[in-house]
Design a protein around this motif. Structure first.
Motif, PDB file in Angstrom:
ATOM      1  N   PRO A  35       2.408  25.311   9.315  1.00  0.00           N
ATOM      2  CA  PRO A  35       1.638  24.454  10.226  1.00  0.00           C
ATOM      3  C   PRO A  35       2.121  24.517  11.669  1.00  0.00           C
ATOM      4  O   PRO A  35       1.309  24.603  12.588  1.00  0.00           O
ATOM      5  CB  PRO A  35       1.832  23.042   9.647  1.00  0.00           C
ATOM      6  N   ASP A  36       3.440  24.523  11.877  1.00  0.00           N
ATOM      7  CA  ASP A  36       3.945  24.544  13.253  1.00  0.00           C
ATOM      8  C   ASP A  36       3.620  25.853  13.972  1.00  0.00           C
ATOM      9  O   ASP A  36       3.220  25.848  15.135  1.00  0.00           O
ATOM     10  CB  ASP A  36       5.446  24.248  13.297  1.00  0.00           C
ATOM     11  N   SER A  37       3.760  26.995  13.290  1.00  0.00           N
ATOM     12  CA  SER A  37       3.435  28.264  13.956  1.00  0.00           C
ATOM     13  C   SER A  37       1.934  28.413  14.187  1.00  0.00           C
ATOM     14  O   SER A  37       1.506  28.975  15.204  1.00  0.00           O
ATOM     15  CB  SER A  37       3.979  29.452  13.171  1.00  0.00           C
ATOM     16  N   PHE A  38       1.122  27.890  13.282  1.00  0.00           N
ATOM     17  CA  PHE A  38      -0.326  27.930  13.470  1.00  0.00           C
ATOM     18  C   PHE A  38      -0.727  27.116  14.695  1.00  0.00           C
ATOM     19  O   PHE A  38      -1.499  27.584  15.543  1.00  0.00           O
ATOM     20  CB  PHE A  38      -1.034  27.402  12.223  1.00  0.00           C
ATOM     21  N   LYS A  41       0.351  28.803  17.937  1.00  0.00           N
ATOM     22  CA  LYS A  41      -0.534  29.931  18.256  1.00  0.00           C
ATOM     23  C   LYS A  41      -1.849  29.427  18.865  1.00  0.00           C
ATOM     24  O   LYS A  41      -2.376  30.024  19.804  1.00  0.00           O
ATOM     25  CB  LYS A  41      -0.810  30.752  17.002  1.00  0.00           C
ATOM     26  N   GLN A  42      -2.371  28.321  18.344  1.00  0.00           N
ATOM     27  CA  GLN A  42      -3.602  27.753  18.900  1.00  0.00           C
ATOM     28  C   GLN A  42      -3.369  27.267  20.325  1.00  0.00           C
ATOM     29  O   GLN A  42      -4.202  27.464  21.205  1.00  0.00           O
ATOM     30  CB  GLN A  42      -4.111  26.607  18.020  1.00  0.00           C
ATOM     31  N   PHE A  43      -2.232  26.605  20.561  1.00  0.00           N
ATOM     32  CA  PHE A  43      -1.892  26.168  21.917  1.00  0.00           C
ATOM     33  C   PHE A  43      -1.813  27.351  22.863  1.00  0.00           C
ATOM     34  O   PHE A  43      -2.295  27.294  23.994  1.00  0.00           O
ATOM     35  CB  PHE A  43      -0.556  25.422  21.935  1.00  0.00           C
ATOM     36  N   ILE A  46      -5.214  28.574  23.930  1.00  0.00           N
ATOM     37  CA  ILE A  46      -5.930  27.691  24.850  1.00  0.00           C
ATOM     38  C   ILE A  46      -5.212  27.546  26.196  1.00  0.00           C
ATOM     39  O   ILE A  46      -5.840  27.598  27.243  1.00  0.00           O
ATOM     40  CB  ILE A  46      -6.130  26.308  24.210  1.00  0.00           C
ATOM     41  N   LEU A  47      -3.905  27.384  26.147  1.00  0.00           N
ATOM     42  CA  LEU A  47      -3.104  27.157  27.355  1.00  0.00           C
ATOM     43  C   LEU A  47      -2.318  28.414  27.682  1.00  0.00           C
ATOM     44  O   LEU A  47      -1.483  28.848  26.905  1.00  0.00           O
ATOM     45  CB  LEU A  47      -2.150  25.978  27.138  1.00  0.00           C
ATOM     46  N   SER A  48      -2.556  28.975  28.837  1.00  0.00           N
ATOM     47  CA  SER A  48      -1.967  30.271  29.176  1.00  0.00           C
ATOM     48  C   SER A  48      -0.537  30.186  29.698  1.00  0.00           C
ATOM     49  O   SER A  48       0.150  31.195  29.751  1.00  0.00           O
ATOM     50  CB  SER A  48      -2.841  30.974  30.217  1.00  0.00           C
ATOM     51  N   ASP A  49      -0.055  29.018  30.089  1.00  0.00           N
ATOM     52  CA  ASP A  49       1.271  28.940  30.705  1.00  0.00           C
ATOM     53  C   ASP A  49       2.385  28.547  29.732  1.00  0.00           C
ATOM     54  O   ASP A  49       3.474  28.187  30.138  1.00  0.00           O
ATOM     55  CB  ASP A  49       1.248  27.961  31.882  1.00  0.00           C
ATOM     56  N   GLU A  52       5.826  32.387  24.867  1.00  0.00           N
ATOM     57  CA  GLU A  52       5.340  33.079  23.667  1.00  0.00           C
ATOM     58  C   GLU A  52       5.948  32.481  22.395  1.00  0.00           C
ATOM     59  O   GLU A  52       5.276  32.295  21.401  1.00  0.00           O
ATOM     60  CB  GLU A  52       5.688  34.566  23.754  1.00  0.00           C
ATOM     61  N   GLN A  53       7.245  32.187  22.446  1.00  0.00           N
ATOM     62  CA  GLN A  53       7.948  31.607  21.299  1.00  0.00           C
ATOM     63  C   GLN A  53       7.978  30.087  21.410  1.00  0.00           C
ATOM     64  O   GLN A  53       8.178  29.535  22.484  1.00  0.00           O
ATOM     65  CB  GLN A  53       9.393  32.118  21.256  1.00  0.00           C
ATOM     66  N   ASN A  54       7.812  29.420  20.292  1.00  0.00           N
ATOM     67  CA  ASN A  54       7.879  27.964  20.235  1.00  0.00           C
ATOM     68  C   ASN A  54       9.324  27.519  20.428  1.00  0.00           C
ATOM     69  O   ASN A  54      10.184  27.873  19.631  1.00  0.00           O
ATOM     70  CB  ASN A  54       7.350  27.489  18.878  1.00  0.00           C
ATOM     71  N   PRO A  55       9.626  26.736  21.477  1.00  0.00           N
ATOM     72  CA  PRO A  55      11.013  26.290  21.686  1.00  0.00           C
ATOM     73  C   PRO A  55      11.446  25.233  20.677  1.00  0.00           C
ATOM     74  O   PRO A  55      12.602  24.847  20.651  1.00  0.00           O
ATOM     75  CB  PRO A  55      10.986  25.732  23.110  1.00  0.00           C
ATOM     76  N   PHE A  56      10.534  24.743  19.859  1.00  0.00           N
ATOM     77  CA  PHE A  56      10.852  23.709  18.884  1.00  0.00           C
ATOM     78  C   PHE A  56      10.869  24.255  17.456  1.00  0.00           C
ATOM     79  O   PHE A  56      10.700  23.503  16.508  1.00  0.00           O
ATOM     80  CB  PHE A  56       9.849  22.559  18.994  1.00  0.00           C
TER      81      PHE A  56
END
Length: 74
Positions: A35-38, A41-43, A46-49, A52-56
């Motif tokens: 769920p977190d990686s999905f 990826k959706q964020f 939608i949001l370009s800034d 690439e990697q989730n800091p959380f």
């Protein structure tokens, strides 16, 4: 186009993949994100800034917790 099935663990993903292959004869083009990686990826879509990697993610959060843990034990 890949199908997406959100799962809570890699073990569930493997089990589902094998069950689908057994039932249908083959299992191909199926993504099994957590769920977190999905959501990350959706964020990113939608949001370009965003990075690439989730800091959380689990590894990053483990190091953050290890850093503050000694202060919490006093």
């Amino acid at each position: 186009m890949n199908e997406t099935v959100i799962v809570h663990s890699p073990g569930v993903a493997q089990w589902l993949n094998l069950a689908i292959a057994q039932s249908m004869g083959i299992a191909a083009n199926i993504d099994f994100p957590s769920p977190d990686s999905f959501i990350w990826k959706q964020f990113n879509t939608i949001l370009s800034d965003l990075p690439e990697q989730n800091p959380f993610n689990i590894m990053s959060m483990t190091w953050h917790i290890m850093k503050i843990l000694p202060e919490c034990l006093v």
